[in-house]
Design an enzyme around this catalytic site. Structure first.
Site, PDB file in Angstrom:
ATOM      1  N   CYS A 102       0.833  -1.191   0.000  1.00  0.00           N
ATOM      2  CA  CYS A 102       0.000   0.000   0.000  1.00  0.00           C
ATOM      3  C   CYS A 102       0.881   1.259   0.000  1.00  0.00           C
ATOM      4  O   CYS A 102       1.869   1.330  -0.722  1.00  0.00           O
ATOM      5  CB  CYS A 102      -0.957  -0.059   1.192  1.00  0.00           C
ATOM      6  SG  CYS A 102      -2.381   1.050   1.095  1.00  0.00           S
ATOM      7  N   THR A 103       0.555   2.228   0.827  1.00  0.00           N
ATOM      8  CA  THR A 103       1.313   3.485   0.841  1.00  0.00           C
ATOM      9  C   THR A 103       2.674   3.356   1.503  1.00  0.00           C
ATOM     10  O   THR A 103       3.405   4.338   1.592  1.00  0.00           O
ATOM     11  CB  THR A 103       0.502   4.589   1.538  1.00  0.00           C
ATOM     12  OG1 THR A 103       0.032   4.105   2.801  1.00  0.00           O
ATOM     13  CG2 THR A 103      -0.695   5.001   0.690  1.00  0.00           C
TER      14      THR A 103
END
Length: 208
Positions: A102-103
């Protein structure tokens, strides 16, 4: 093989636990949760706590690094945290694999590790990768040499299984998949912006 899964206040739980579940069964694996300071670390809901057994400085040369993501404000704080960025650079210098979910890829990018490389992240944050010289792609799991990035949250499970196959072979990775009974049959076909209803995509692009 030492696997270091990085924690920080406000991380997304499945980003860390998905790879933990799929990578920790690897042969001779030692999996350790690490944070700037050892102790309990709360996830982004504030209701789940994972204990970091060691400080970043106690794990200077992991073989495999996993960096989970989190909401923008939480990841943003870490993107300005030189203790975190410095450790990522130092650990990457000797790691066999440097990965994110993800981030978490924004942390790798902020540390200068994804410059000129193809990478992915949560679909809402793809454009942010460009700011750090990375080449964003909407693929679910991206290999760029030793750098492996996964898209949003649940894709960390796919990343872990794919990497397990690279490390220990496809049959071993299939055994991990079987024992975790990872056989997705989602009740809705809305797991990507290309598939989800347009009004939902617009809602989240506009801040939810």
């Amino acid at each position: 093989m030492q696997i270091a899964i990085v924690l920080y206040e406000g991380f997304t739980a499945l980003d860390a636990i998905g790879p933990y579940q799929t990578l920790s069964p690897l042969p001779d694996a030692e999996t350790v949760f690490v944070a700037e300071n050892p102790g309990p670390v709360s996830d982004d809901s504030g209701t789940l706590t994972v204990v970091a057994k060691k400080a970043l400085t106690e794990v200077p040369r992991p073989d495999l690094v996993v960096v989970p993501g989190g909401p923008p404000e939480n990841v943003g704080r870490q993107m300005r945290n030189e203790a975190m960025l410095g450790w990522l650079r130092a650990a990457d210098a000797t790691s066999t694999w440097t990965t994110s979910v993800c981030t978490g890829s924004l942390l790798l990018a902020a540390a200068g590790l994804l410059t000129g490389r193809r990478a992915t992240t949560h679909w809402l944050s793809l454009e942010s990768l460009k700011e750090f010289g990375a080449e964003p792609t909407g693929e679910r799991v991206v290999f760029a040499g030793k750098y492996v990035t996964a898209a949003g949250v649940s894709s960390g499970i796919d990343m872990g299984l794919t990497l397990a196959g690279r490390i220990a072979g496809g049959t071993y990775a299939q055994g991990i998949q079987l024992m975790t009974e990872y056989d997705p049959q989602p009740p809705y076909d809305a797991g990507s912006p290309e598939k989800a209803p347009a009004e939902l995509v617009a809602k989240f692009r506009n801040g939810g």
